[in-house]
Scaffold this active site. Structure first.
Site, PDB file in Angstrom:
ATOM      1  N   ASP A 127       0.854  -1.183   0.000  1.00 55.16           N
ATOM      2  CA  ASP A 127       0.000   0.000   0.000  1.00 55.16           C
ATOM      3  C   ASP A 127       0.896   1.242   0.000  1.00 55.16           C
ATOM      4  O   ASP A 127       1.799   1.352   0.838  1.00 55.16           O
ATOM      5  CB  ASP A 127      -0.851  -0.030   1.278  1.00 55.16           C
ATOM      6  CG  ASP A 127      -2.284   0.389   1.042  1.00 55.16           C
ATOM      7  OD1 ASP A 127      -2.477   1.487   0.496  1.00 55.16           O
ATOM      8  OD2 ASP A 127      -3.193  -0.363   1.426  1.00 55.16           O
ATOM      9  N   ASP A 229      -3.151   4.617  -2.190  1.00 51.92           N
ATOM     10  CA  ASP A 229      -4.164   5.156  -1.289  1.00 51.92           C
ATOM     11  C   ASP A 229      -4.573   6.583  -1.687  1.00 51.92           C
ATOM     12  O   ASP A 229      -3.702   7.426  -1.923  1.00 51.92           O
ATOM     13  CB  ASP A 229      -3.533   5.181   0.116  1.00 51.92           C
ATOM     14  CG  ASP A 229      -4.529   5.477   1.199  1.00 51.92           C
ATOM     15  OD1 ASP A 229      -5.461   4.687   1.385  1.00 51.92           O
ATOM     16  OD2 ASP A 229      -4.363   6.518   1.886  1.00 51.92           O
ATOM     17  N   GLU A 283      -6.670   3.837  -5.656  1.00 54.60           N
ATOM     18  CA  GLU A 283      -7.950   3.990  -4.972  1.00 54.60           C
ATOM     19  C   GLU A 283      -8.579   5.236  -5.594  1.00 54.60           C
ATOM     20  O   GLU A 283      -8.133   6.353  -5.362  1.00 54.60           O
ATOM     21  CB  GLU A 283      -7.736   4.172  -3.464  1.00 54.60           C
ATOM     22  CG  GLU A 283      -9.060   4.210  -2.738  1.00 54.60           C
ATOM     23  CD  GLU A 283      -8.952   4.635  -1.278  1.00 54.60           C
ATOM     24  OE1 GLU A 283      -9.874   4.331  -0.512  1.00 54.60           O
ATOM     25  OE2 GLU A 283      -7.947   5.282  -0.905  1.00 54.60           O
ATOM     26  N   HIS A 357     -11.002  -3.433   3.401  1.00 58.45           N
ATOM     27  CA  HIS A 357     -10.834  -3.010   4.799  1.00 58.45           C
ATOM     28  C   HIS A 357     -11.622  -1.743   5.128  1.00 58.45           C
ATOM     29  O   HIS A 357     -11.683  -1.351   6.282  1.00 58.45           O
ATOM     30  CB  HIS A 357      -9.349  -2.789   5.065  1.00 58.45           C
ATOM     31  CG  HIS A 357      -8.818  -1.634   4.262  1.00 58.45           C
ATOM     32  ND1 HIS A 357      -8.692  -1.674   2.881  1.00 58.45           N
ATOM     33  CD2 HIS A 357      -8.433  -0.398   4.630  1.00 58.45           C
ATOM     34  CE1 HIS A 357      -8.248  -0.519   2.446  1.00 58.45           C
ATOM     35  NE2 HIS A 357      -8.077   0.280   3.488  1.00 58.45           N
ATOM     36  N   ASP A 358     -12.166  -1.057   4.122  1.00 59.04           N
ATOM     37  CA  ASP A 358     -12.967   0.147   4.370  1.00 59.04           C
ATOM     38  C   ASP A 358     -14.457  -0.150   4.293  1.00 59.04           C
ATOM     39  O   ASP A 358     -15.275   0.777   4.331  1.00 59.04           O
ATOM     40  CB  ASP A 358     -12.632   1.230   3.327  1.00 59.04           C
ATOM     41  CG  ASP A 358     -11.246   1.812   3.541  1.00 59.04           C
ATOM     42  OD1 ASP A 358     -10.785   1.821   4.696  1.00 59.04           O
ATOM     43  OD2 ASP A 358     -10.629   2.245   2.559  1.00 59.04           O
TER      44      ASP A 358
HETATM   45  C1  GLC Z   1      -7.952   5.151   2.281  1.00 56.77           C
HETATM   46  C2  GLC Z   1      -7.781   3.870   3.045  1.00 56.77           C
HETATM   47  C3  GLC Z   1      -8.399   4.016   4.385  1.00 56.77           C
HETATM   48  C4  GLC Z   1      -7.681   5.130   5.125  1.00 56.77           C
HETATM   49  C5  GLC Z   1      -7.672   6.413   4.309  1.00 56.77           C
HETATM   50  C6  GLC Z   1      -6.663   7.385   4.834  1.00 56.77           C
HETATM   51  O1  GLC Z   1      -9.282   5.415   2.016  1.00 56.77           O
HETATM   52  O2  GLC Z   1      -8.302   2.793   2.311  1.00 56.77           O
HETATM   53  O3  GLC Z   1      -8.357   2.841   5.136  1.00 56.77           O
HETATM   54  O4  GLC Z   1      -8.293   5.358   6.356  1.00 56.77           O
HETATM   55  O5  GLC Z   1      -7.334   6.191   2.964  1.00 56.77           O
HETATM   56  O6  GLC Z   1      -5.374   6.958   4.533  1.00 56.77           O
END
Ligand code: GLC
Length: 588
Positions: A127, A229, A283, A357-358
């Site tokens: 990541d 991310d 993402e 995970h979100d």
């Molecule tokens: C992304 C991640 C998430 C995190 C956020 C801040 O959305 O997937 O888990 O809290 O970024 O880094």
């Protein structure tokens, strides 16, 4: 005696045959890539396997379970952040990009893990969290120490003498304000996420160089890619103007997707990514089907894949993580995934996922986690994920049909997002009971409970006290039980992976949605070089009819079905039934 020429003459027929076969496979498949043919398995390291009894999953734990990962048949593992971090947001707040989080182990453990993965033919994606760092990163410690510090410009500052900065929204701030006043230098710093996650300043070429070098450091170690991310946030309008009167809460178009975004990604590609045989996936917060190809169009030389948020937003009401009590509409669901397929049909390449995970557990969110239908509906969703034209990103635990834990008490939650929102609702004297109800469906912690290995205490995840409670249903939902049961959700997942791997039609074949107005059934065709595959999925807990009027079923061969009993009616699907047919007319 054989000389070189003899050998070539002898091997010639074989060489011609293999090149023909190769051609056949590649016919009409212009741009084959390993990452298009891969199944990605996402592991949340904190919750996978604890090796030292501290209640937190770790790298040695992952190493001990690589044979399990291999047995699934997946090709790539994506690990959530494993870098040094004070864990305000479980590793998404990095204090040293070149060190391993101490709870997870050491760099030596990492090197062993990477080698053990590669020895098993598994690739590793890490990541990349570079919109922000931790406030405990040395860069930020330096930056906040004085206005003249050489690291000051690694972050975004607003000097107090300019007045109060214009409103910016923060996801993880109790008051949702992205500006934090820092008294030492009498300035505000920007944090789109928690106060401990200050945003990095990508306008600064030095910062960009640091990030690119850090990426090279990991690629030179041999990793196979990065998941990026919140990458569209790295460029923003750094004059931070007041929001226009027409601002409607659509903060992504005002705060992120800034003027230099593609310039930075192209530089990243030129200086780093293009030098390695790796994959990247963004993402794609705020990326629409109109803008997607700007990121992943091949000629753009930026990234390989992205995942969009349109699917995940279905079945929610405006406001923070508020589920629509009516659920989601399957017609909307089909429209979203069909639209994205057609966006990327000629250029680019898609991703498909229903959990991470979100997000909560896919079976709870998109199907039915009751005792009666959990297994069937998990298998049905898995069938969807593994038969679309896109790289599947499959979240660990979904292969067992793990479910939301649905905590009743705020004390059981660990996620900063849930705690801050709870506080926010409380401050506004909002409905806390309703907030907790909503969290049972949508909270991120539902997808973060420990992996369920067996029915020993704590599901075999740890000998200590787990950092977050284990779902009590581990006694029946676990790997050990499912490995033994040939009809389990786990074994169905493995079978489907094998089917997808053998069948290029399921990977590259053209996708055609059938019956777009059917509110219960999702049915589609996949076609490649004369081969035709039909997928029928019943998303509802009731018998549902499908119309196959225009489909020739004369030669139909059932490839797989999630019920043990063979279907007796072609056009009626049992609750959550999933079937895949080969309906090619030739002998394909
Ligand atoms: C992304 C991640 C998430 C995190 C956020 C801040 O959305 O997937 O888990 O809290 O970024 O880094």
């Amino acid at each position: 005696m054989f000389n070189k020429t003899n050998l070539i003459v002898l091997l010639l027929p074989f060489l011609i045959l293999t090149s023909c076969l190769h051609k056949q496979n590649n016919e009409n498949i212009p741009d084959r890539k390993w990452w298009k043919e891969a199944v990605v398995y996402q592991i949340y390291p904190r919750s996978f396997k604890d090796s030292d009894g501290d209640g937190i999953g770790d790298i040695k734990g992952i190493i001990s379970k690589l044979d399990y990962v291999k047995s699934l048949g997946v090709d790539v593992v994506w690990l959530n952040p494993i870098f040094a971090s004070p864990n305000d947001d479980n590793g998404y707040d990095i204090s040293d990009y070149r060190a391993i989080m101490k709870e997870f182990g050491t760099m030596a453990d990492f090197d062993i893990m990477l080698k053990e993965m590669h020895d098993r033919g598994i690739k590793l994606v890490l990541d990349l969290v570079v919109n922000h760092s931790s406030d405990e990163h040395e860069w930020f410690k330096q930056a906040r120490s004085s206005r003249n510090n050489p690291y000051r410009n690694y972050y975004h500052w607003w000097p107090a003498e300019k007045g109060i900065p214009a409103e910016r929204f923060s996801y993880f701030d109790v008051n949702n304000s992205a500006w934090k006043f820092d008294s030492l230098t009498k300035s505000y710093y920007l944090h789109y996420f928690s106060v401990k996650q200050p945003d990095l300043n990508w306008e600064n070429p030095k910062l960009r160089e640091e990030i690119f070098n850090m990426m090279k450091f990991w690629f030179d170690k041999g990793i196979d890619g990065f998941r990026m991310d919140v990458i569209p946030y790295i460029s923003k309008d750094t004059t931070f103007p007041a929001l226009p009167a027409k601002y409607n809460g659509d903060f992504l178009s005002y705060y992120a997707h800034g003027p230099h975004l593609h310039e930075y990604l192209q530089a990243m590609n030129k200086e780093v990514l293009s030098k390695y045989d790796i994959m990247t996936v963004a993402e794609g917060a705020g990326v629409t089907s109109e803008t997607a190809l700007d990121f992943i169009g091949t000629e753009r030389k930026e990234l390989n894949m992205l995942y969009h948020f349109e699917g995940m937003g279905l079945g929610t009401l405006p406001g923070f993580k508020t589920p629509d009590p009516k659920g989601y509409s399957l017609i909307d669901f089909k429209n979203v995934y069909s639209k994205w397929d057609s966006t990327l049909a000629q250029k680019g390449w898609g991703t498909i996922f229903l959990g991470n995970h979100d997000n909560p557990r896919m079976v709870t969110r998109w199907a039915n986690d009751s005792n009666e239908y959990r297994e069937l509906s998990s298998k049905m969703l898995t069938t969807f994920l593994l038969t679309m034209r896109a790289t599947p990103y499959y979240y660990f635990g979904d292969e067992l049909g793990m479910t939301n834990i649905k905590f009743n008490n705020i004390e059981d939650y660990r996620d900063i997002e849930t705690h801050n929102m709870y506080q926010n609702v409380m401050n506004k004297r909002g409905d806390l009971r309703q907030f907790i109800e909503n969290q049972k469906m949508l909270a991120r912690d539902n997808g973060r409970t420990p992996f369920q290995w067996d029915n020993s205490p704590n599901a075999g995840f740890t000998d200590g006290t787990p950092w977050i409670k284990v779902n009590p249903n581990y006694t029946s939902i676990n790997v050990a039980a499912q490995e033994k049961d040939s009809n389990s959700v786990l074994n169905y997942f493995k079978k489907l992976i094998r089917i997808r791997k053998k069948e290029l039609t399921l990977i590259y074949g053209k996708y055609t949605l059938l019956e777009n107005a059917n509110p219960n059934i999702y049915s589609y065709l996949r076609e490649l070089n004369g081969k035709k595959i039909l997928i029928l999925l019943n998303f509802k807990a009731q018998m549902s009819s499908v119309s196959l009027n225009n489909i020739k079923m004369d030669n139909a061969k059932l490839i797989i079905c999630n019920y043990i009993k063979i279907p007796d009616k072609l056009t009626v699907l049992r609750p959550y039934e999933a079937r895949i047919y080969n309906i090619s007319t030739s002998n394909n």
